[in-house]
Design a protein around this motif. Structure first.
Motif, PDB file in Angstrom:
ATOM      1  N   THR A  23       0.847  -1.187   0.000  1.00 22.95           N
ATOM      2  CA  THR A  23       0.000   0.000   0.000  1.00 22.95           C
ATOM      3  C   THR A  23       0.888   1.244   0.000  1.00 22.95           C
ATOM      4  N   GLN A  24       0.292   2.376  -0.329  1.00 23.38           N
ATOM      5  CA  GLN A  24       1.058   3.613  -0.325  1.00 23.38           C
ATOM      6  C   GLN A  24       1.563   3.938   1.076  1.00 23.38           C
ATOM      7  N   TRP A  47       1.564   6.201 -10.623  1.00 30.17           N
ATOM      8  CA  TRP A  47       2.068   4.898 -10.164  1.00 30.17           C
ATOM      9  C   TRP A  47       1.071   3.768 -10.379  1.00 30.17           C
ATOM     10  N   GLU A  48      -0.212   4.031 -10.195  1.00 27.07           N
ATOM     11  CA  GLU A  48      -1.203   2.959 -10.334  1.00 27.07           C
ATOM     12  C   GLU A  48      -1.202   2.404 -11.755  1.00 27.07           C
ATOM     13  N   GLN A  49      -1.153   3.291 -12.743  1.00 20.64           N
ATOM     14  CA  GLN A  49      -1.135   2.828 -14.134  1.00 20.64           C
ATOM     15  C   GLN A  49       0.162   2.090 -14.436  1.00 20.64           C
ATOM     16  N   ARG A  51       1.929   0.451 -12.316  1.00 18.83           N
ATOM     17  CA  ARG A  51       1.830  -0.840 -11.622  1.00 18.83           C
ATOM     18  C   ARG A  51       1.009  -1.812 -12.454  1.00 18.83           C
TER      19      ARG A  51
END
Length: 142
Positions: A23-24, A47-49, A51
């Motif tokens: 998690t962040q 970061w989510e994309q 990842r």
């Protein structure tokens, strides 16, 4: 941003992207930054994309399937049925053999620009072949 802070941000980003369960907040604690700072980094650098792209790439999926196959070959119980693994590998192989004509076009344009900077005459000579190859890829995909 200072070089040290940028280095920490890059390391935190790499860790977050590669560790799907992280998690962040956990990453912020691990790299000794505030959750707010880390959240800003994650939003700013998407970061989510990154990842998702990392874990959904055909190369990464093949690596995971190969790890599963290695585990089974060492006598461990399979996590997936053999038929499921076979179907996933076949689907990935089909995807690897396809090339999106839009991507091919962009690559060929980039190649043409590069060659024209080095040898303009060669670039003019190769251009018709690049167009023919692009048409060939479009026909294969259609």
């Amino acid at each position: 941003m200072g070089a040290k802070k940028d280095s920490i941000r890059q390391k935190a980003q790499d860790y977050f992207i590669e560790n799907l369960d992280a998690t962040q907040v956990e990453v912020a604690i691990l790299y000794n930054v505030t959750p707010k700072t880390l959240g800003e980094w994650a939003r700013t650098h998407d970061w989510e994309q990154k990842r998702l792209d990392f874990h959904a790439s055909s190369v990464r999926i093949k690596q995971l399937l190969q790890q599963e196959l290695l585990s089974v070959s060492q006598g461990n119980a399979p996590k997936l049925p053999a038929d499921g693994i076979s179907k996933l590998m076949a689907a990935l192989d089909r995807c690897d053999k396809k090339a999106d004509p839009i991507v091919v076009s962009r690559i060929l344009k980039d190649l043409d620009n590069f060659i024209s900077g080095v040898n303009a005459d060669l670039s003019v000579t190769l251009l018709p072949y690049h167009k023919q190859f692009l048409q060939h890829r479009i026909n294969l995909e259609g």
